[in-house]
Design a protein around this motif. Structure first.
Motif, mmCIF file in Angstrom:
data_model
loop_
_atom_site.group_PDB
_atom_site.id
_atom_site.type_symbol
_atom_site.label_atom_id
_atom_site.label_comp_id
_atom_site.label_asym_id
_atom_site.label_seq_id
_atom_site.Cartn_x
_atom_site.Cartn_y
_atom_site.Cartn_z
ATOM 1 N N ALA A 154 0.805 -1.224 0.000
ATOM 2 C CA ALA A 154 0.000 0.000 0.000
ATOM 3 C C ALA A 154 0.837 1.272 0.000
ATOM 4 O O ALA A 154 0.287 2.369 -0.076
ATOM 5 C CB ALA A 154 -0.943 -0.002 1.198
ATOM 6 N N ASP A 155 2.156 1.153 0.101
ATOM 7 C CA ASP A 155 3.009 2.335 0.016
ATOM 8 C C ASP A 155 2.850 2.961 -1.367
ATOM 9 O O ASP A 155 2.477 2.288 -2.333
ATOM 10 C CB ASP A 155 4.484 1.976 0.217
ATOM 11 N N LEU A 156 3.154 4.252 -1.449
ATOM 12 C CA LEU A 156 3.101 4.945 -2.728
ATOM 13 C C LEU A 156 4.509 5.299 -3.193
ATOM 14 O O LEU A 156 5.367 5.642 -2.377
ATOM 15 C CB LEU A 156 2.280 6.238 -2.597
ATOM 16 N N HIS A 173 1.965 6.098 -7.562
ATOM 17 C CA HIS A 173 1.697 4.709 -7.943
ATOM 18 C C HIS A 173 1.785 3.862 -6.680
ATOM 19 O O HIS A 173 2.720 4.021 -5.899
ATOM 20 C CB HIS A 173 2.764 4.196 -8.929
ATOM 21 N N ARG A 174 0.848 2.955 -6.505
ATOM 22 C CA ARG A 174 0.992 2.000 -5.405
ATOM 23 C C ARG A 174 2.166 1.083 -5.702
ATOM 24 O O ARG A 174 2.428 0.746 -6.855
ATOM 25 C CB ARG A 174 -0.285 1.179 -5.244
ATOM 26 N N VAL A 175 2.883 0.686 -4.659
ATOM 27 C CA VAL A 175 4.038 -0.194 -4.828
ATOM 28 C C VAL A 175 3.640 -1.463 -5.550
ATOM 29 O O VAL A 175 4.343 -1.908 -6.471
ATOM 30 C CB VAL A 175 4.694 -0.512 -3.462
ATOM 31 N N ASP A 176 2.498 -2.049 -5.168
ATOM 32 C CA ASP A 176 2.106 -3.316 -5.798
ATOM 33 C C ASP A 176 1.712 -3.141 -7.265
ATOM 34 O O ASP A 176 1.621 -4.116 -8.009
ATOM 35 C CB ASP A 176 1.007 -4.029 -5.011
ATOM 36 N N GLY A 177 1.550 -1.897 -7.729
ATOM 37 C CA GLY A 177 1.289 -1.648 -9.138
ATOM 38 C C GLY A 177 2.548 -1.305 -9.920
ATOM 39 O O GLY A 177 2.730 -1.739 -11.052
ATOM 40 N N LEU A 178 3.454 -0.521 -9.308
ATOM 41 C CA LEU A 178 4.657 -0.074 -10.014
ATOM 42 C C LEU A 178 5.809 -1.064 -9.912
ATOM 43 O O LEU A 178 6.577 -1.226 -10.865
ATOM 44 C CB LEU A 178 5.100 1.296 -9.472
ATOM 45 N N LEU A 179 5.934 -1.764 -8.804
ATOM 46 C CA LEU A 179 7.075 -2.655 -8.610
ATOM 47 C C LEU A 179 7.173 -3.748 -9.683
ATOM 48 O O LEU A 179 8.259 -3.994 -10.206
ATOM 49 C CB LEU A 179 7.049 -3.261 -7.206
ATOM 50 N N PRO A 180 6.062 -4.398 -10.075
ATOM 51 C CA PRO A 180 6.183 -5.396 -11.146
ATOM 52 C C PRO A 180 6.716 -4.792 -12.456
ATOM 53 O O PRO A 180 7.490 -5.435 -13.165
ATOM 54 C CB PRO A 180 4.759 -5.919 -11.317
ATOM 55 N N LEU A 181 6.336 -3.560 -12.766
ATOM 56 C CA LEU A 181 6.841 -2.903 -13.968
ATOM 57 C C LEU A 181 8.345 -2.657 -13.849
ATOM 58 O O LEU A 181 9.103 -2.902 -14.795
ATOM 59 C CB LEU A 181 6.112 -1.578 -14.207
ATOM 60 N N LEU A 182 8.794 -2.207 -12.682
ATOM 61 C CA LEU A 182 10.226 -1.965 -12.472
ATOM 62 C C LEU A 182 11.016 -3.268 -12.594
ATOM 63 O O LEU A 182 12.070 -3.299 -13.238
ATOM 64 C CB LEU A 182 10.468 -1.324 -11.111
ATOM 65 N N ILE A 183 10.500 -4.326 -11.986
ATOM 66 C CA ILE A 183 11.180 -5.626 -12.059
ATOM 67 C C ILE A 183 11.268 -6.087 -13.506
ATOM 68 O O ILE A 183 12.311 -6.542 -13.960
ATOM 69 C CB ILE A 183 10.457 -6.669 -11.172
ATOM 70 N N HIS A 184 10.169 -5.939 -14.250
ATOM 71 C CA HIS A 184 10.170 -6.338 -15.655
ATOM 72 C C HIS A 184 11.182 -5.518 -16.454
ATOM 73 O O HIS A 184 11.924 -6.065 -17.279
ATOM 74 C CB HIS A 184 8.779 -6.183 -16.264
ATOM 75 N N ARG A 185 11.226 -4.213 -16.217
ATOM 76 C CA ARG A 185 12.153 -3.345 -16.959
ATOM 77 C C ARG A 185 13.607 -3.705 -16.684
ATOM 78 O O ARG A 185 14.450 -3.598 -17.554
ATOM 79 C CB ARG A 185 11.915 -1.872 -16.588
ATOM 80 N N VAL A 186 13.898 -4.142 -15.461
ATOM 81 C CA VAL A 186 15.277 -4.505 -15.115
ATOM 82 C C VAL A 186 15.615 -5.906 -15.619
ATOM 83 O O VAL A 186 16.708 -6.139 -16.126
ATOM 84 C CB VAL A 186 15.503 -4.405 -13.585
ATOM 85 N N THR A 187 14.685 -6.842 -15.477
ATOM 86 C CA THR A 187 15.001 -8.233 -15.812
ATOM 87 C C THR A 187 14.807 -8.572 -17.277
ATOM 88 O O THR A 187 15.414 -9.528 -17.767
ATOM 89 C CB THR A 187 14.156 -9.207 -14.967
ATOM 90 N N ALA A 188 14.001 -7.837 -18.021
ATOM 91 C CA ALA A 188 13.749 -8.159 -19.446
ATOM 92 C C ALA A 188 15.046 -8.253 -20.251
ATOM 93 O O ALA A 188 15.212 -9.207 -21.009
ATOM 94 C CB ALA A 188 12.773 -7.170 -20.066
ATOM 95 N N PRO A 189 15.984 -7.312 -20.137
ATOM 96 C CA PRO A 189 17.236 -7.458 -20.906
ATOM 97 C C PRO A 189 18.042 -8.695 -20.500
ATOM 98 O O PRO A 189 18.745 -9.264 -21.329
ATOM 99 C CB PRO A 189 18.015 -6.186 -20.572
#
Length: 195
Positions: A154-156, A173-189
């Protein structure tokens, strides 16, 4: 006031004040031009603990954070003109560097907007080095130790401008909404196979 900022460690503040009081520290060649040109006395304000997001690309536990320092906005002539940062060493908190750039105004604006929220938060900064990204982290546990680094769903997070392409800056952005995007952006390459 919905923001409950933890006080910076006294040695961290003293190290910034000592650096500001040193003519060589504030007038040296490595000092940002905005700070050298500032009129009057620079005053450190709004200290925020700086955390770095770690283990984001690993296959182990979920991403964690670790406290790396404290950042103070430096006010001169009524406006924030730069930052002063401290870091923790084996000898305690020490001055690290002065800074300037778009994150100064972006941080100040994000804090001002966060003041209008109805819920209470503890403000922090969260760095995502792999994406060259800095966010204002609004931690829902206002009584938490500033050194503790657990991201709650629930953190922003408010990506500060400039944000990486595809990530909306200056929006909450809620953490549970933005964190998956950040993880994807880092791990995709890392997941792409060479041709």
């Amino acid at each position: 006031m919905p923001l409950h900022a933890p006080p910076a460690p006294a040695p961290a503040l003293r190290s910034v004040l000592a650096a500001l009081g040193s003519p060589t520290a504030v007038r040296g060649a490595r000092i940002p031009p905005a700070l050298r040109a500032a009129r009057g006395t620079l005053k450190p304000e709004l200290p925020l603990p700086v955390h770095v997001l770690t283990a984001i690309a690993g296959s182990g536990p979920s991403p964690r954070t670790r406290l790396t320092g404290w950042r103070f906005l430096l006010r001169g002539s009524g406006a924030a003109v730069g930052t002063a940062e401290t870091t923790c060493t084996a000898d305690g908190w020490v001055f690290s560097q002065f800074g300037e750039g778009p994150y100064v105004a972006s941080t100040e604006n994000a804090l001002r907007r966060a003041e209008s929220l109805t819920a209470s938060y503890q403000p922090r900064l969260l760095s995502v080095p792999e994406l060259y990204m800095l966010t204002l982290w609004l931690h829902a546990d206002t009584e938490a130790d500033a050194a503790a680094g657990v991201l709650a769903p629930a953190d922003l997070l408010v990506p500060l401008s400039p944000a990486p392409p595809g990530i909306a800056p200056d929006r909450q952005h809620r953490v549970d909404g933005l964190l998956p995007l950040l993880i994807h952006r880092v791990t995709a390459p890392l997941l792409r196979t060479p041709a």
